[in-house]
Design a protein around this motif. Structure first.
Motif, PDB file in Angstrom:
ATOM      1  N   MET A  18      99.348  76.297  84.194  1.00 64.74           N
ATOM      2  CA  MET A  18      98.800  75.193  84.974  1.00 64.74           C
ATOM      3  C   MET A  18      97.352  75.476  85.380  1.00 64.74           C
ATOM      4  O   MET A  18      96.487  74.602  85.261  1.00 64.74           O
ATOM      5  N   LEU A  19      97.069  76.687  85.833  1.00 66.93           N
ATOM      6  CA  LEU A  19      95.703  77.025  86.227  1.00 66.93           C
ATOM      7  C   LEU A  19      94.747  76.996  85.036  1.00 66.93           C
ATOM      8  O   LEU A  19      93.626  76.482  85.133  1.00 66.93           O
ATOM      9  N   ALA A  20      95.180  77.547  83.907  1.00 64.39           N
ATOM     10  CA  ALA A  20      94.319  77.556  82.721  1.00 64.39           C
ATOM     11  C   ALA A  20      94.074  76.137  82.214  1.00 64.39           C
ATOM     12  O   ALA A  20      92.942  75.779  81.855  1.00 64.39           O
ATOM     13  N   ALA A  21      95.119  75.305  82.178  1.00 67.43           N
ATOM     14  CA  ALA A  21      94.956  73.933  81.703  1.00 67.43           C
ATOM     15  C   ALA A  21      94.073  73.123  82.650  1.00 67.43           C
ATOM     16  O   ALA A  21      93.267  72.308  82.202  1.00 67.43           O
ATOM     17  N   ALA A  22      94.212  73.339  83.960  1.00 68.17           N
ATOM     18  CA  ALA A  22      93.352  72.633  84.911  1.00 68.17           C
ATOM     19  C   ALA A  22      91.895  73.073  84.745  1.00 68.17           C
ATOM     20  O   ALA A  22      90.981  72.248  84.820  1.00 68.17           O
ATOM     21  N   GLY A  23      91.682  74.358  84.511  1.00 70.01           N
ATOM     22  CA  GLY A  23      90.323  74.833  84.267  1.00 70.01           C
ATOM     23  C   GLY A  23      89.741  74.253  82.998  1.00 70.01           C
ATOM     24  O   GLY A  23      88.560  73.868  82.955  1.00 70.01           O
ATOM     25  N   PRO A  66      86.545  73.206  65.118  1.00 70.36           N
ATOM     26  CA  PRO A  66      86.975  74.458  64.495  1.00 70.36           C
ATOM     27  C   PRO A  66      88.338  74.877  65.043  1.00 70.36           C
ATOM     28  O   PRO A  66      88.668  74.599  66.196  1.00 70.36           O
ATOM     29  N   ALA A  67      89.109  75.530  64.210  1.00 63.02           N
ATOM     30  CA  ALA A  67      90.464  75.921  64.598  1.00 63.02           C
ATOM     31  C   ALA A  67      90.460  76.873  65.787  1.00 63.02           C
ATOM     32  O   ALA A  67      91.388  76.874  66.592  1.00 63.02           O
ATOM     33  N   ALA A  68      89.422  77.675  65.926  1.00 59.76           N
ATOM     34  CA  ALA A  68      89.361  78.626  67.040  1.00 59.76           C
ATOM     35  C   ALA A  68      89.294  77.909  68.389  1.00 59.76           C
ATOM     36  O   ALA A  68      89.824  78.398  69.373  1.00 59.76           O
ATOM     37  N   ALA A 106      96.472  74.961  72.314  1.00 56.84           N
ATOM     38  CA  ALA A 106      97.753  74.996  71.611  1.00 56.84           C
ATOM     39  C   ALA A 106      98.678  76.047  72.205  1.00 56.84           C
ATOM     40  O   ALA A 106      99.877  75.802  72.389  1.00 56.84           O
ATOM     41  N   VAL A 107      98.133  77.206  72.523  1.00 58.30           N
ATOM     42  CA  VAL A 107      98.946  78.271  73.129  1.00 58.30           C
ATOM     43  C   VAL A 107      99.422  77.844  74.515  1.00 58.30           C
ATOM     44  O   VAL A 107     100.584  78.071  74.874  1.00 58.30           O
ATOM     45  N   LEU A 108      98.550  77.213  75.311  1.00 58.87           N
ATOM     46  CA  LEU A 108      98.958  76.752  76.645  1.00 58.87           C
ATOM     47  C   LEU A 108     100.067  75.696  76.561  1.00 58.87           C
ATOM     48  O   LEU A 108     101.034  75.737  77.310  1.00 58.87           O
ATOM     49  N   GLY A 109      99.899  74.744  75.667  1.00 59.60           N
ATOM     50  CA  GLY A 109     100.932  73.716  75.503  1.00 59.60           C
ATOM     51  C   GLY A 109     102.243  74.299  75.020  1.00 59.60           C
ATOM     52  O   GLY A 109     103.324  73.949  75.516  1.00 59.60           O
ATOM     53  N   ALA A 110     102.188  75.221  74.053  1.00 54.76           N
ATOM     54  CA  ALA A 110     103.409  75.850  73.546  1.00 54.76           C
ATOM     55  C   ALA A 110     104.080  76.680  74.627  1.00 54.76           C
ATOM     56  O   ALA A 110     105.310  76.651  74.765  1.00 54.76           O
ATOM     57  N   ALA A 111     103.303  77.411  75.422  1.00 57.06           N
ATOM     58  CA  ALA A 111     103.886  78.218  76.502  1.00 57.06           C
ATOM     59  C   ALA A 111     104.549  77.325  77.541  1.00 57.06           C
ATOM     60  O   ALA A 111     105.625  77.661  78.063  1.00 57.06           O
ATOM     61  N   ILE A 126      98.866  68.677  80.218  1.00 55.08           N
ATOM     62  CA  ILE A 126      99.544  69.977  80.167  1.00 55.08           C
ATOM     63  C   ILE A 126      99.671  70.558  81.575  1.00 55.08           C
ATOM     64  O   ILE A 126     100.715  71.101  81.943  1.00 55.08           O
ATOM     65  N   ALA A 127      98.630  70.420  82.389  1.00 54.88           N
ATOM     66  CA  ALA A 127      98.687  70.927  83.768  1.00 54.88           C
ATOM     67  C   ALA A 127      99.752  70.191  84.578  1.00 54.88           C
ATOM     68  O   ALA A 127     100.490  70.810  85.364  1.00 54.88           O
ATOM     69  N   PHE A 128      99.875  68.875  84.397  1.00 59.20           N
ATOM     70  CA  PHE A 128     100.891  68.114  85.130  1.00 59.20           C
ATOM     71  C   PHE A 128     102.299  68.470  84.677  1.00 59.20           C
ATOM     72  O   PHE A 128     103.222  68.546  85.498  1.00 59.20           O
TER      73      PHE A 128
END
Length: 172
Positions: free
Chosen positions: A15-20, A87-89, A95-100, A37-39
């Motif tokens: 949540m913190l990473a997605a809000a940032g 770019p994919a990077a 993607a990692v945040l959403g998957a987590a 994602i944060a919500f």
């Protein structure tokens, strides 16, 4: 540390990473997607803390309805967006945040709720919440619905493309 404690910290970090990310994205559509994602992660936090109804309301109302309305508004206004594929990077972290978030929510759904005690102040039957919302606070609920409708009407009016009839209907 218990599994629910680890899940709490994982959802809090997501949540913190997605809000940032939502606050620092240049592309408004990416910012709204990060806010969704944060919500969803905050809805999972409510569920971990023993309040599944506010968690579900957080996901349905905020992530599902209001953020989708924001996406429609952004797309309707036609704000400029960077050309070309990303770019994919740059897509790896969201993607990692959403998957987590989704993995942790599935783990939460599979967890045995009999092993933990819900917080007594946080549990309420949906009927009781509806009775309070539409009984005591009906005026505030109606005012919010009118404000959302007015905002949607204003966006439609402001985003309307003016057509020039002398040029064969091309946008002015």
């Amino acid at each position: 540390m218990t599994a629910l404690g680890a899940l709490f910290y994982l959802l809090a970090a997501v949540m913190l990473a997605a809000a940032g990310l939502a606050a620092t994205r240049r592309n408004p559509i990416h910012a709204v997607c990060c806010a969704v994602i944060a919500f969803v992660a905050s809805g999972g936090l409510f569920a971990v803390l023993g309040a599944p109804l506010p968690g579900a309301l957080q996901v349905v109302v905020y992530a599902g309805a209001i953020m989708v309305l924001f996406l429609f508004i952004i797309m309707l206004l036609g704000l400029p967006v960077d050309a070309g594929p990303l770019p994919a990077a740059r897509l790896a972290l969201p993607a990692v945040l959403g998957a987590a978030t989704f993995v942790s929510l599935f783990v939460l759904a599979e967890a045995d709720p009999a092993g933990r005690l819900p917080l007594p102040a946080a549990t309420a039957a949906p009927g009781n919440v509806g009775a309070v919302l539409f009984g005591d606070y009906w005026l505030a609920v109606e005012a919010v619905s009118i404000l959302l409708f007015a905002a949607l009407a204003a966006v439609l009016l402001l985003g309307k493309v003016k057509r020039n009839p002398t040029d064969g209907g091309k946008p002015a």
